[in-house]
Design an enzyme around this catalytic site. Structure first.
Site: not given
Ligand code: ADP
Ligand code: MG
Length: 415
Positions: A106, A307
């Site tokens: 990740d 994850d």
């Molecule tokens: P990762 O752990 O790879 O960041 P997530 O599924 O948690 O994967 O998030 C994917 C994407 O969604 C982030 O990279 C971001 O662009 C957007 N995102 C998620 N949560 C937020 C948040 N609280 N505020 C802004 N963008 C968010």
């Molecule tokens: Mg992560």
């Protein structure tokens, strides 16, 4: 948990149990046969010879070293792992790890520190910059994502006020939404904005994403108000860890929910073979399944709630000790301090332990293989050799000593 792992059975043990299941009756048979053959062909003092040889066969064949071969190596291997900050949940995990040829990681919190900071503000509205940040921070205050912490921390440092948010909702893999006053706001990535079907030139983001920064776009239902950029630092140990994985012939794939350009940039910095961006949590799981269906043995390293399903699906799940509880619970191995370079050590430990088990099995058997014919008196007619039961007892003990000493050697090995 470490103690429980030390007591658990490795799958190779099943093979050993199977062998022992055949070995024991076979030895009994040989002992009886030895007795009968001596009684028939033994010359003078037949009964003494027959009894001595058959008992000697039983003594030297006693497979106690066989029973020690696997568990002692596992105890030492799991214990050594714990000392190195590699917590292994069970013996099966330790065994499987040596076959891994693909590692999926990740990005946030595994390759990077997972503590991003706000580095740029691009205002596309008539609001003041501070007002823009205020709205964003108010929304993000409700979120647990590392990106959210970056924005909230920035607002707090600059003493920017935070308002109440109603009807807050997280939008999985994309961002979030909520109402402040009468207006509904959305904050998240480019995918979120394209879902809203409002005009926005996503090309504006490229300049930043190409440097590995992650955009958070603020919009209403009608238009985009602006965006901020957050950037996360790479963990110092990531580059070396990937290099060492490559040296072991392992392919490294990075999965992230983040922007593709940003993810590719980070991936290129640490030398990752393959980057898959914009993945939702369930897609992470699917990607693992896909790799497995190609016949790859996959280890997945991650830290987040998102994850966890992938960690459970992977052949070996590896959680960062700095990560969420659910990730740690789903994984077979936890790396203390979230240090990804420990993954390389864990794989080496698994290889060393498995090699130790194989050597142990050799030591457990060699005494029997050489000893049984000698004990049975097979060489007596030609060379006049017989094995004294006292020496048979000594050899039997020595095979256990060899096995235990060999297992202890694992402790001294450098990872
Ligand atoms: P990762 O752990 O790879 O960041 P997530 O599924 O948690 O994967 O998030 C994917 C994407 O969604 C982030 O990279 C971001 O662009 C957007 N995102 C998620 N949560 C937020 C948040 N609280 N505020 C802004 N963008 C968010
Ligand atoms: Mg992560």
């Amino acid at each position: 948990m470490v103690q429980e792992a030390q007591g658990s059975k490795a799958p190779v043990q099943k093979l050993v149990d199977k062998i022992a299941g055949v070995f024991v009756p076979a030895v009994m048979g040989i002992a009886i046969l030895t007795f009968i053959v001596w009684m028939i062909f033994g010359g003078d003092d037949t009964f003494t010879h027959a009894l001595l040889t058959s008992v000697t066969v039983l003594v030297i064949a006693c497979p106690c070293a066989l029973g020690l071969a696997t568990p002692t190596a596992i105890i030492v291997g799991v214990g050594k792992g714990a000392k190195e900050g590699i917590l292994i949940k069970d013996a099966a995990t330790l065994e499987k790890l040596h076959k891994v040829n693909t590692v999926v990681v990740d990005k946030t919190g595994t390759i990077t520190k997972g503590k991003p900071t706000l580095v740029d503000i691009q205002n596309l509205s008539s609001l003041k910059d501070d007002e823009l940040v205020s709205i964003l921070a108010s929304l993000e205050k409700k979120s647990e994502h590392p990106i959210a912490h970056a924005i909230v921390n920035y607002a707090q440092e600059k003493n920017i006020s935070i308002s109440d948010v109603f009807n807050f909702e997280g939008i999985q893999g994309k961002g979030l939404k909520g109402e402040i006053g009468d207006t509904e706001y959305f904050a998240g990535n480019a995918k979120l904005v394209s879902d809203l079907k409002i005009s926005f030139d996503a090309g504006k983001l490229d300049k930043f994403t190409l440097q590995g920064k992650t955009p958070v776009i603020l919009a209403t239902k009608e238009k985009v108000l602006g965006f901020v950029m957050v950037a996360d630092e790479i963990k110092e140990e990531s580059v070396d860890a990937i290099k060492n994985l490559h040296a072991l012939g392992i392919k490294v794939v990075m999965l992230t929910g983040d922007d593709e350009k940003a993810a590719k940039y980070i991936g290129s910095l640490v030398g990752i073979d393959d980057v898959v961006a914009h993945v939702l949590p369930q897609d992470k799981l699917e990607k693992i399944k896909e790799l497995q269906s190609q016949g790859r043995i996959v280890a997945m390293a991650g830290d987040g709630v998102n994850d966890a399903p992938a960690l459970a699906q992977a052949d070996v799940g590896i959680a960062m000790g700095t990560g969420t509880d659910v990730a740690i619970e789903s994984a077979g191995i936890t790396l203390l301090g979230g240090d990804i370079s420990k993954l390389v050590k864990a794989i080496k430990l698994s290889k060393i332990t498995m090699r130790g088990i194989k050597q142990n099995l050799f030591w457990a058997f060699i005494y029997n293989v050489v000893g049984i014919p000698l004990a049975a008196g097979a060489f007596y007619p030609i060379f006049g050799w017989l094995l004294n039961p006292i020496f048979a007892g000594f050899a039997m003990a020595m095979s256990s000593v060899s096995v235990v000493s060999n297992s202890l050697r694992i402790k001294a090995k450098k990872l």
